[in-house]
Design an enzyme around this catalytic site. Structure first.
Site, PDB file in Angstrom:
ATOM      1  N   CYS A  42       0.822  -1.214   0.000  1.00  9.36           N
ATOM      2  CA  CYS A  42       0.000   0.000   0.000  1.00  9.36           C
ATOM      3  C   CYS A  42       0.852   1.260   0.000  1.00  9.36           C
ATOM      4  O   CYS A  42       0.931   1.982   0.997  1.00  9.36           O
ATOM      5  CB  CYS A  42      -0.948   0.009   1.185  1.00  9.36           C
ATOM      6  N   CYS A  95      -5.798   2.189  -5.076  1.00  9.93           N
ATOM      7  CA  CYS A  95      -5.426   2.974  -3.907  1.00  9.93           C
ATOM      8  C   CYS A  95      -6.490   4.031  -3.656  1.00  9.93           C
ATOM      9  O   CYS A  95      -6.502   5.065  -4.336  1.00  9.93           O
ATOM     10  CB  CYS A  95      -4.066   3.640  -4.121  1.00  9.93           C
TER      11      CYS A  95
END
Length: 451
Positions: A213, A394
């Site tokens: 991430c 994202c």
């Protein structure tokens, strides 16, 4: 001004009509952040009969999703899932816990509740991978032979590679790190909230390694900046973001958008800075730069550690032998099929896969069906043309109540799931709702092989 633990300030910007919320949640639950549509796998109604032995190393998001899909596609296979972890963490929610938006319990469940019927769960760690002997060995010395191996071990957070940094420091001396665990994410929230109450110098960064991430460092910078503004302390604060290279994000158009937002909000950017050491007592962080080392003082620092493959993987023949991913131990898999380049009966999914993109939960949703399709096809004596194209998502929070839903592939193309509905580079409330409310139910469905 006192702020209740684990809860954000309730202001009018976050209050929306209930009917609108329900409508958007319906859209989000149908497939937030690219989780709606996935490559097809063998139909449960046409299970492939087999006595194949399949070992899945790792019971995180990728391992559980693989176990669910394989158990649905195969009849008679011996599927063994190996992982010592009893708790399951919804890792996409760690940012929300670290921001006071959700309580720590929001991200915690148990591994066992997602293990499909008929799949054996061995609650041990894998100590050795032996692809030549087609077996894995657990810490107790038990060997598990396989015909196919799915490696889904995730990655290891290496706080110890930062001089002076220890995991116990998280939540103390102005040091935060949302990645470690739910408890440490909550401790990070307390440290960040105290900083937002008074201002000072906030230092943010990302590591020089591959990481899961990669948008999280940016999100947390934006969120902290917003809290400072909401509490009337922004003029008393300096917010500094240290990029490990010459960009803010791997996708150029997204990097430029973030640069513009940082500039607009007065967030200072330093490029080519990698955290080397930290002095918690003096509150000084030392960074490696092209010109040498540089010290930066802080009142609050968000530490993201180097990340690499777990030691049993690094010590096995499975990692890349040369190239950019060799030093960190990422699995040597073909980026399209996720099949190991040298061991055809081995597949790598999730964070451990040595591919150019894909260390997010949304990527797992697209990787696992591809790997499973190839395994099932081979068992059935067929071939599969399923390919993972690098899909990565994202939901980039840019302030409380707003986020950009950024989705892209190996070619850095933006691949929006809702073209014409959600613009990928706009700060929208609907993208915030997807991140904070709609993604978790879809994630749970993914673990069960239903989404």
């Amino acid at each position: 001004m006192k702020h209740h633990k684990n809860h954000i300030e309730r202001d009018n910007a976050l209050v929306q009509p209930l009917n609108r919320r329900r409508a958007l949640l319906t859209l989000g639950a149908a497939g937030a952040a690219g989780i709606a549509l996935t490559p097809g796998i063998a139909s449960a109604a046409n299970k492939v009969k087999t006595t194949a032995r399949i070992v899945i190393a790792g019971a995180g998001a990728a391992g559980l999703a693989a176990a669910s899909r394989l158990s649905e596609a195969l009849d008679g296979a011996k599927i063994t899932l190996i992982d010592a972890r009893k708790e399951h963490f919804y890792q996409p929610g760690f940012t929300l816990v670290g921001s006071g938006i959700k309580p720590a319990g929001y991200v915690v469940s148990t591994t066992a509740e997602y293990v499909p019927a008929g799949v054996e769960l061995v609650q041990e760690r894998v100590a050795e991978f032996d692809p030549e002997g087609k077996k894995v060995v657990t810490e107790s010395g038990q060997a598990h032979a396989y015909d196919f191996l799915v490696v889904a071990t995730g990655m290891k957070l290496e706080y110890g590679l930062i001089e002076g940094m220890e995991e116990d420091l998280i939540g103390k001396n102005g040091i935060g790190s949302i990645y470690h665990s739910p408890a440490k994410a909550e401790a990070t929230w307390q440290a960040m909230s105290a900083f937002a109450d008074k201002g000072g110098r906030g230092v943010f960064l990302r590591p020089g390694t591959e990481m899961k991430c990669a948008g999280a460092p940016l999100k947390y910078t934006f969120i902290t900046d917003d809290y400072l503004s909401r509490r009337g302390q922004r003029s008393k604060a300096e917010v500094v973001y240290n990029s490990n290279n010459k960009a803010l994000f791997s996708v150029p158009i997204v990097s430029e958008k973030v640069r513009m937002l940082f500039q607009e909000r007065g967030i200072q950017v330093n490029y080519e800075r990698v955290l080397k050491a930290i002095d918690p007592g003096k509150r000084i962080a030392t960074f490696n730069t092209p010109a040498g080392t540089e010290e930066q003082g802080f009142d609050f620092i968000h530490v993201i550690p180097p990340m690499r493959a777990p030691e049993p993987i690094r010590n096995s023949p499975l990692p890349w032998q040369t190239g950019a991913w060799a030093a960190e131990g990422w699995l040597e898999v073909d980026k399209g099929t996720l099949r190991h380049v040298r061991y055809r009966n081995v597949f790598g999914v999730g964070d451990i896969a040595g591919v150019p993109k894909g260390k997010t939960a949304a990527s797992v949703k697209w990787q696992v069906p591809v790997a499973v399709d190839h395994i099932v096809a081979e068992i059935a004596g067929k071939t599969s043309d399923a390919l993972y194209t690098g899909y990565t998502s994202c939901p980039l929070i840019t302030r409380l109540g707003r986020a950009m839903l950024v989705e892209f592939d190996y070619q850095n193309n933006l691949v929006p799931s809702f073209p014409g509905v959600i613009a990928p580079l706009e700060e929208l409330w609907i993208s915030w709702v997807m991140k904070t409310m709609a993604l978790k139910p879809t994630y749970i469905s993914m673990l069960r092989g239903r989404a």
